[in-house]
Write an enzyme that holds these catalytic residues in place. Structure first.
Site, PDB file in Angstrom:
ATOM      1  N   LEU A  33       0.819  -1.203   0.000  1.00 54.49           N
ATOM      2  CA  LEU A  33       0.000   0.000   0.000  1.00 54.49           C
ATOM      3  C   LEU A  33       0.857   1.259   0.000  1.00 54.49           C
ATOM      4  O   LEU A  33       2.027   1.240   0.411  1.00 54.49           O
ATOM      5  CB  LEU A  33      -0.907   0.017   1.233  1.00 54.49           C
ATOM      6  N   ALA A  36       3.293   2.223   3.003  1.00 56.33           N
ATOM      7  CA  ALA A  36       3.779   1.018   3.695  1.00 56.33           C
ATOM      8  C   ALA A  36       5.286   1.075   3.917  1.00 56.33           C
ATOM      9  O   ALA A  36       5.806   0.439   4.839  1.00 56.33           O
ATOM     10  CB  ALA A  36       3.413  -0.232   2.899  1.00 56.33           C
ATOM     11  N   SER A 106       1.590  -1.682  -7.245  1.00 54.48           N
ATOM     12  CA  SER A 106       1.272  -2.889  -8.043  1.00 54.48           C
ATOM     13  C   SER A 106       0.222  -3.746  -7.332  1.00 54.48           C
ATOM     14  O   SER A 106       0.521  -4.860  -6.886  1.00 54.48           O
ATOM     15  CB  SER A 106       2.537  -3.694  -8.345  1.00 54.48           C
TER      16      SER A 106
END
Length: 200
Positions: A33, A36, A106
């Site tokens: 995320l 992160a 991604s």
């Protein structure tokens, strides 16, 4: 159309470049995320690898979108194309003998699988930078989660768009409990054999 396009074999091979560098070249793919810690860890790992005398390059999502992919938006089609281009670029830098560290949200397994196919499964080391959404939101240094919550950004991963957690990552790092230095230590330990030359 590609019928008039022909592959040109390099005069200096990847193996020769790796031998000159003293290490193998691979693609290290950081997924997770926003917030992160993907780019933070990619940069920290690169700094340590550089200190060891290894040739490296970090590909970051925001930086790529300011250059190579500046013509793309954030529709599903454009996001797929963004990662396809990154995969191709990572393959080329790897073939140049460089350890390539790619930090991209991604969010979809389909795109991560495509990158795996582009660079070759044997050349990809996937790191899932795991962190609870609530913690990522508290780190919102770019203000993106706030804008997404206010409806200013649509299709934002974790808020209004899904994130498909990897099920077969080579390494999972939970940055809500691990420090950056602890993560770097675990990455180096996991990568040691992958970066070693055959017979080295």
């Amino acid at each position: 159309m590609t019928e008039n396009v022909f592959y040109q074999a390099p005069s200096v091979t990847r193996t020769a470049r790796e031998r000159l560098n003293g290490h193998r070249a691979i693609v290290i793919w950081f997924t997770g995320l926003s917030g992160a810690g993907k780019t933070t860890l990619a940069n920290a790992l690169e700094a340590e690898l550089h200190r060891q005398g290894r040739r490296t390059l970090v590909l970051d999502g925001d930086n790529v979108r300011q250059g190579l992919c500046s013509d793309l938006g954030f529709s599903a089609k454009d996001r797929h194309e963004n990662l396809r281009r990154v995969g191709e670029m990572a393959r080329m830098t790897m073939e140049a003998g460089v350890i390539t560290l790619a930090a991209f949200i991604s969010p979809f397994e389909e795109d991560r699988a495509r990158v795996r196919d582009i660079v070759g499964p044997e050349n990809l080391f996937e790191i899932y930078v795991r962190c609870p959404l609530a913690v990522c939101e508290t780190r919102d240094v770019k203000g993106l989660y706030r804008k997404a919550r206010q409806g200013e950004i649509s299709h934002f991963t974790g808020v209004s768009a899904p994130y498909e957690e990897p099920t077969s990552a080579h390494l999972v790092l939970d940055t809500s409990v691990l420090s950056a230095s602890e993560c770097v230590g675990r990455m180096l330990e996991s990568l040691q054999s992958r970066l070693a030359l055959p017979g080295g």
